[in-house]
Scaffold this motif. Structure first.
Motif, short mmCIF file in Angstrom:
data_model
loop_
_atom_site.label_atom_id
_atom_site.label_comp_id
_atom_site.label_asym_id
_atom_site.label_seq_id
_atom_site.Cartn_x
_atom_site.Cartn_y
_atom_site.Cartn_z
N ALA A 138 40.22 32.57 38.66
CA ALA A 138 39.98 31.54 37.65
C ALA A 138 38.87 31.97 36.69
O ALA A 138 37.92 32.67 37.08
CB ALA A 138 39.61 30.22 38.33
N ALA A 139 38.98 31.53 35.46
CA ALA A 139 37.99 31.87 34.44
C ALA A 139 36.59 31.47 34.91
O ALA A 139 36.39 30.40 35.49
CB ALA A 139 38.33 31.16 33.13
N GLY A 140 35.64 32.36 34.67
CA GLY A 140 34.25 32.08 35.02
C GLY A 140 33.88 32.46 36.44
O GLY A 140 32.72 32.35 36.83
N SER A 141 34.84 32.94 37.22
CA SER A 141 34.60 33.25 38.62
C SER A 141 34.88 34.72 38.93
O SER A 141 35.57 35.41 38.18
CB SER A 141 35.46 32.37 39.53
N GLY A 142 34.34 35.19 40.04
CA GLY A 142 34.63 36.51 40.56
C GLY A 142 34.90 36.41 42.04
O GLY A 142 34.64 35.39 42.68
N ARG A 143 35.45 37.47 42.61
CA ARG A 143 35.79 37.48 44.03
C ARG A 143 34.81 38.39 44.77
O ARG A 143 34.70 39.58 44.46
CB ARG A 143 37.23 37.97 44.23
N ALA A 180 30.75 33.58 38.57
CA ALA A 180 30.19 34.87 38.20
C ALA A 180 28.68 34.76 38.04
O ALA A 180 28.16 33.75 37.56
CB ALA A 180 30.84 35.37 36.91
N GLY A 181 27.98 35.80 38.47
CA GLY A 181 26.52 35.81 38.38
C GLY A 181 25.94 36.74 39.42
O GLY A 181 26.67 37.48 40.08
N THR A 182 24.65 36.68 39.58
CA THR A 182 23.95 37.54 40.53
C THR A 182 23.45 36.71 41.70
O THR A 182 22.82 35.66 41.50
CB THR A 182 22.78 38.26 39.86
N ILE A 183 23.74 37.17 42.92
CA ILE A 183 23.25 36.48 44.10
C ILE A 183 22.30 37.41 44.86
O ILE A 183 22.39 38.63 44.78
CB ILE A 183 24.40 36.06 45.04
N SER A 184 21.37 36.80 45.58
CA SER A 184 20.49 37.55 46.49
C SER A 184 21.13 37.51 47.87
O SER A 184 21.27 36.44 48.47
CB SER A 184 19.10 36.92 46.53
N ALA A 205 30.98 39.89 38.96
CA ALA A 205 31.45 39.78 37.59
C ALA A 205 32.72 38.95 37.52
O ALA A 205 33.50 38.87 38.47
CB ALA A 205 31.70 41.17 37.00
N GLU A 206 32.93 38.35 36.36
CA GLU A 206 34.13 37.54 36.15
C GLU A 206 35.39 38.40 36.22
O GLU A 206 35.45 39.48 35.65
CB GLU A 206 34.06 36.86 34.77
N GLY A 207 36.37 37.91 36.96
CA GLY A 207 37.66 38.59 37.04
C GLY A 207 37.64 39.90 37.80
O GLY A 207 38.54 40.72 37.64
N VAL A 208 36.65 40.09 38.66
CA VAL A 208 36.47 41.36 39.37
C VAL A 208 36.33 41.10 40.86
O VAL A 208 35.69 40.14 41.28
CB VAL A 208 35.22 42.10 38.85
N ASP A 209 36.95 41.97 41.67
CA ASP A 209 36.64 42.02 43.09
C ASP A 209 35.37 42.85 43.26
O ASP A 209 35.36 44.04 42.92
CB ASP A 209 37.76 42.71 43.88
#
Length: 285
Positions: A138-143, A180-184, A205-209
């Motif tokens: 989905a838009a805005g998300s990453g796996r 999508a974003g950076t996690i610790s 990243a968005e749209g990326v495994d």
């Protein structure tokens, strides 16, 4: 459980390809056609057995020479089919006396795989073939995919201080679709919060495994992390085609004591062989 991780873990995790990984990618870059057939399988290979360098023979031909721990090769576009592979010590003259194999690997058309050579929970070399999910995100998300391929007990994965994945054991994976974003991220023994690996920042990243591998050995104090990405699952049709993959970063121990003799080894490197690149293999010196 004793907590050990190499100095500079966070910087290493967010760095670009190590020199060794670049060498592996150069070796295999260009072996697949520029425009792979849609029915080809895509295969990447990660070598996660500390202290072990191997040669890989496909159909009795030397296909990869001196493949080292922490290296990632591929992706390769391989025609669907079965490939026969033997694994030898790195100084073997030929494949007549393989330490492992010969074994057959069947690859299915249109699938995306990562083959991982690693230590089992019992610290013995083993292999796992993972199938990478290339379905639309989905838009805005990453796996975010976490794969436990280390000689260590089951772990929890904490994201920004909260348990995101619980009781993950070797050789299992857990998959999360997150904004999508950076996690610790922290890897800890199940039921605890003391880091076995980390903390480290992981960019999703968005749209990326974004595939995180915990590899190495807890007992031998050489636990390490590698991150692979597979792109192109954007809901936006202009996204990058699926199958693009690479080793984004590694945290390799500075001092890896050889743990296994060259003859004990890596069932999973077998996926590297194919008629696509056997004719392009470099000759043994």
């Amino acid at each position: 459980m004793h907590t050990t991780h190499s100095p500079g873990f966070k910087a290493s995790l967010t760095a670009s390809l190590t020199a060794a990984s670049i060498g592996a990618l150069v070796l295999f870059g260009g072996l697949a056609p520029a425009s792979a057939a849609t029915d080809d399988a895509q295969l990447s290979v990660f070598h996660g057995v500390p202290g072990l360098t191997v040669d890989v023979y496909v159909n009795n031909k030397l296909t990869i020479d001196n493949f080292k721990p922490g290296d990632m090769a591929g992706p390769l576009a391989l025609a669907a089919g079965t490939y026969t592979v033997a694994i030898t010590a790195s100084d073997a003259a030929d494949a007549s006396k393989p330490a492992i194999g010969p074994v057959d690997l069947k690859l299915e058309a249109g699938m995306n795989y990562t083959a991982v050579a690693h230590l089992g929970a019992d610290a013995k070399p083993t292999a796992t073939l993972f199938t990478n999910d290339t379905s639309t995100i989905a838009a805005g998300s990453g796996r975010l995919v976490v794969r436990h391929v280390a000689a260590a007990p089951a772990v929890d994965v904490l994201a920004n201080g909260a348990v995101a994945i619980s009781n993950l054991s070797n050789p299992k994976e857990s998959v999360l679709v997150i904004p999508a974003g950076t996690i610790s991220a922290v890897v800890a023994a199940t039921g605890t919060t003391a880091p076995v690996i980390g903390p480290a920042d992981v960019k999703v990243a968005e749209g990326v495994d974004t595939i995180v591998y915990a590899w190495g050995s807890l007992a031998d104090k050489n636990l390490a992390v590698a991150v692979q990405t597979v792109s192109g699952m954007n809901s936006d049709p202009n996204g990058i085609p699926a199958g693009e993959a690479g080793l984004v970063a590694t945290n390799r121990p500075a001092d890896q004591t050889p743990l296994w003799l060259g003859g004990i080894a890596v069932l999973v490197l077998f996926g590297l062989g194919s008629a696509t690149f056997l004719g392009l293999r470099r000759a043994r010196r």
